[in-house]
Design a protein around this motif. Sequence first.
Motif, PDB file in Angstrom:
ATOM      1  N   GLN A 205       0.881  -1.375   0.281  1.00  0.00           N
ATOM      2  CA  GLN A 205       0.097  -0.155  -0.046  1.00  0.00           C
ATOM      3  C   GLN A 205       0.915   1.600   0.359  1.00  0.00           C
ATOM      4  O   GLN A 205       0.381   2.258   0.145  1.00  0.00           O
ATOM      5  N   TYR A 206       2.182   1.292   0.576  1.00  0.00           N
ATOM      6  CA  TYR A 206       2.596   2.479   0.520  1.00  0.00           C
ATOM      7  C   TYR A 206       3.563   2.618  -0.910  1.00  0.00           C
ATOM      8  O   TYR A 206       4.281   1.107  -1.092  1.00  0.00           O
ATOM      9  N   GLU A 207       4.446   3.241  -1.044  1.00  0.00           N
ATOM     10  CA  GLU A 207       5.826   3.649  -1.752  1.00  0.00           C
ATOM     11  C   GLU A 207       7.190   3.947  -0.924  1.00  0.00           C
ATOM     12  O   GLU A 207       7.001   5.082  -0.061  1.00  0.00           O
ATOM     13  N   ARG A 208       8.463   3.339  -0.902  1.00  0.00           N
ATOM     14  CA  ARG A 208       9.750   3.645  -0.543  1.00  0.00           C
ATOM     15  C   ARG A 208      10.917   4.328  -0.928  1.00  0.00           C
ATOM     16  O   ARG A 208      10.167   4.180  -2.525  1.00  0.00           O
ATOM     17  N   GLY A 209      11.336   4.994  -0.179  1.00  0.00           N
ATOM     18  CA  GLY A 209      12.497   5.562  -0.951  1.00  0.00           C
ATOM     19  C   GLY A 209      13.380   4.619  -0.674  1.00  0.00           C
ATOM     20  O   GLY A 209      14.054   3.884  -0.361  1.00  0.00           O
ATOM     21  N   ALA A 210      14.645   5.603  -0.848  1.00  0.00           N
ATOM     22  CA  ALA A 210      16.224   4.855  -0.802  1.00  0.00           C
ATOM     23  C   ALA A 210      16.510   4.319   0.774  1.00  0.00           C
ATOM     24  O   ALA A 210      16.200   5.084   1.492  1.00  0.00           O
ATOM     25  N   GLY A 211      17.125   3.285   1.243  1.00  0.00           N
ATOM     26  CA  GLY A 211      17.878   3.425   2.403  1.00  0.00           C
ATOM     27  C   GLY A 211      17.862   1.582   2.729  1.00  0.00           C
ATOM     28  O   GLY A 211      18.408   1.396   1.166  1.00  0.00           O
ATOM     29  N   ASP A 212      18.826   1.376   3.501  1.00  0.00           N
ATOM     30  CA  ASP A 212      20.056   0.413   3.312  1.00  0.00           C
ATOM     31  C   ASP A 212      19.379  -0.397   4.317  1.00  0.00           C
ATOM     32  O   ASP A 212      18.508  -0.049   5.660  1.00  0.00           O
ATOM     33  N   GLY A 213      19.360  -1.456   4.728  1.00  0.00           N
ATOM     34  CA  GLY A 213      18.834  -3.320   5.583  1.00  0.00           C
ATOM     35  C   GLY A 213      16.946  -3.178   5.330  1.00  0.00           C
ATOM     36  O   GLY A 213      16.482  -2.665   4.249  1.00  0.00           O
ATOM     37  N   LYS A 214      16.350  -3.663   6.608  1.00  0.00           N
ATOM     38  CA  LYS A 214      15.228  -3.706   5.798  1.00  0.00           C
ATOM     39  C   LYS A 214      14.340  -3.034   6.759  1.00  0.00           C
ATOM     40  O   LYS A 214      13.024  -3.354   6.803  1.00  0.00           O
ATOM     41  N   GLU A 215      15.088  -2.338   7.249  1.00  0.00           N
ATOM     42  CA  GLU A 215      14.509  -1.021   7.851  1.00  0.00           C
ATOM     43  C   GLU A 215      15.186   0.486   7.814  1.00  0.00           C
ATOM     44  O   GLU A 215      13.636   1.253   8.243  1.00  0.00           O
ATOM     45  N   ASP A 216      15.911   0.185   7.147  1.00  0.00           N
ATOM     46  CA  ASP A 216      15.829   2.080   8.117  1.00  0.00           C
ATOM     47  C   ASP A 216      16.248   2.616   5.837  1.00  0.00           C
ATOM     48  O   ASP A 216      16.821   2.717   5.144  1.00  0.00           O
ATOM     49  N   PHE A 217      14.664   2.852   5.348  1.00  0.00           N
ATOM     50  CA  PHE A 217      13.592   4.147   4.469  1.00  0.00           C
ATOM     51  C   PHE A 217      12.979   4.199   4.873  1.00  0.00           C
ATOM     52  O   PHE A 217      11.981   3.898   5.328  1.00  0.00           O
ATOM     53  N   PRO A 218      13.307   5.702   3.929  1.00  0.00           N
ATOM     54  CA  PRO A 218      11.599   6.421   4.539  1.00  0.00           C
ATOM     55  C   PRO A 218      10.181   5.573   3.356  1.00  0.00           C
ATOM     56  O   PRO A 218      10.149   4.851   2.383  1.00  0.00           O
TER      57      PRO A 218
END
Length: 889
Positions: A205-218
């Motif tokens: 249901q969402y769109e995520r941005g760039a980031g590392d790992g399974k938790e660190d992304f906006p």
Amino acid sequence: MESAEIRRRWLSFFEERGHAVVPSASLIADDPTLLLVNAGMVPFKPYFLGETKPPAPRATSVQKCVRTPDIEEVGKTTRHGTFFQMCGNFSFGDYFKEGAIKYAWELLTSSVADGGYGLEPEKLWITVYLDDDEAETIWRDVIGVPAERIQRLGKKDNFWSMGVPGPCGPCSEINYDRGPEFGVEGGPAVNDERYVEIWNLVFMQYERGAGDGKEDFPILGDLPSKNIDTGLGLERLAMILQGVQNMYETDTLRVVMDKATELTGVRYGAAQNTDVSMRVVADHIRTSVMLIGDGVTPGNEGRGYVLRRIMRRAIRNMRLMGATGPVVQDLVDVVINTMGQQYPELVTDRKRIETVALAEEAAFLKAVKGGTNILDTAVTETKAAGGTVLSGDKAFLLHDTWGFPIDLTLEMAAEQGLSVDEPGFRRLMQEQRDRAKADAKAKKTGHADVSSYREIADSAGATEFTGYATNQGESTIVGLLVNGVSAPAASEGDDVEVVLDRTPFYAEGGGQLADQGRIKLDSGAVIVVRDVQQPVPGVSVHKGSVQVGEVTVGASAYAAIDVNRRRAIARAHSATHLTHQALRDALGPTAAQAGSENSPGRFRFDFGSPNAVPGAVLTDVEQKINDVLSRELDVTAEIMSIDEAKKQGAIAEFGEKYGERVRVVTIGDFSKELCGGTHVANTAQLGLVKLLGESSIGSGVRRVEALVGVDAYNFLAKEHTVVAQLQELVKGRPEELPEKIASMLGKLKDAEKEIEKFRAEKVLQAAAGLAENAQDIKGVALVVGTVPDGTGADDLRKLVLDVRGRIQGDRAAVVALFTTANDRPLTVIATNEAARERGLKAGDLVRTAAKTLGGGGGGKPDVAQGGGQNPAAIPDAIAAVERLVVETA
């Protein structure tokens, strides 16, 4: 409930509820970032990313998957495996959370009589994402799951994304309580061994941005349409429904272990070490069969390397359990009989699968014998240098060249008192994988960010291919990249990637090389096109450079291919189809296509065969192909459903991805294949096909290379000239050439034998003089020196043994002679029994000499041989031998 029935019920349940049943895609991933399909949603990835419109708003599948990152953990635990089946149901903007949850609960808890799996509702525990109140409310208030059996977990456990910017969303997992014998109570948040996850519902249901790992992304915001992606592990559900402890005891794996017991006499459950081997064999043999079934063949890179590695681990573990002869045939048959209930194509293709597997087993058993000698030498050199660790590059060489599993190297080195530099080995392996993955990705994308191509696809749609009907035509530039980055314009000299709304240029695919040519703009600008690829489905990217003027997005253009190149490639492609059919006629259906490349005027064709194709058979194949050319058969193409194509007997290439509608190329009454490439209109246009020969490119895979048309004629013309020159030299007719040349070669060979005999006699004449001039070192007769350069190893050994035999009496004797052959130093050293009693062993002396020469060596205590890289060090090596004799005597 058997695994096949679990699969049948899944597909039936969702089909009855309006889902399109999608057959499992091949394990060969249609994705440059993946070697193999490793998740159930991989074939649906283009739909979720918006690259392609889904064929239906609802879909379901049972997807074959292979994961190998933790391959060495397989067998050590009962949780690790390489092959698994993922049952999935998918919604593309249709139903969402409530629909997915209701379907899952209904299928799991409905009685067996009503088509469900019959799980007890009170044994099911639910996890939801931390702040997903909506999902918890549905579980509690709509489904009726007690609040105490619903737990909230964080982003690491209950939030899903692809690991890159794009769709993402919270998850809800359904877990089954296996009872107190599997650990403490408290739900999946406390004990995931007792509360085993069986079904994961992903709410995109969402769109995520760039980031590392399974938790660190906006989280950037909501998706325009919400999707559902769920996955149920078939093996895990089978474990529960069959009432067994782990997946290795389920029906599709237990039968393989039972067969292994029959072949080795080892019973599962008897001992920890043999249990590990049993699990390795069961998992790896099943995975091997599924990979070979989808067209993967053993090799030293990519998917072939994965297959080779797991097959050899399985064979190795059978030998550890006491198997002495071939075992693969029996194990493969069991897997085909069991998995064939779910995948009938395994039974249909049994002969080819067995052929490939048996060839790999034979190759590995041969490699074990040869690799063991290499390992022994490496161990000897390591010990001679005072080392206790076998280097990582030696272990990598054994693995890469001889196919030695690292655990085999570890065990055999340990038997010799050495450890192995595993970090060094792992580093070299990772470097090899990274190179392979980068090369594959760069070929498709030119190192550009794939998102750039997706943006063009989103705004302009798919590229219309007009090349079946025309070689040129008007178009519009809808996308432009300079140095991998989207740009509004490009100038003269720039390397560019151009996307047109319609194009006659064929993008490389299906073994056919891309078209080349020119794109001219109304402004007078010209782009020279060198390559065409499809980095994302449906978007043809023309790679080239701006030769003249300025190129801008939106400009009108006229695209024209190099017609002569296209025609030459088309001749090669049609000839490939003829060769494929002719080989199948000669060798049977096991000669299935394993790859090809169609280039201007020539082609190569890879096919399955455990043995070399006899020259007479290859001649017959070539004649049959050219007979077809003379029949002037029409070549036609037709679009039809995949089912209709199969009914008509059309041949499909392993590893290719086909949609519901396919293109079938038919050559008269001779050949019919699924193919998207370009072809001639009639076989007469090929002119001539000349097979240059065949060779091995891997275990069970052969390659034919050939020329077509003018290229074939030019080749034969050159051969005719060579034959004419030979006629002049030997004064004979063409048909007499083989006999006359064989006679000349025979005479030459006899002369070489005479020369060799003379050389050996001359070398041995020096034996008496060398023995008479032996030094006396503390009572040891030492003969050390050099013999004429060019003396071969056999002659040097004979001379050394002859000199040793001439030492009179019971004197201890050491003979060490050196020479230079082919610009490399060589030494042979021999000792007699009296010398060995005083501690003078030939092997020790050779290692000392060889180390000085910059090489290595070894042998027995009475005679040994060594060599090196530096002939200038021979005097130093002689001195080193003399010192060791003085010190030891």
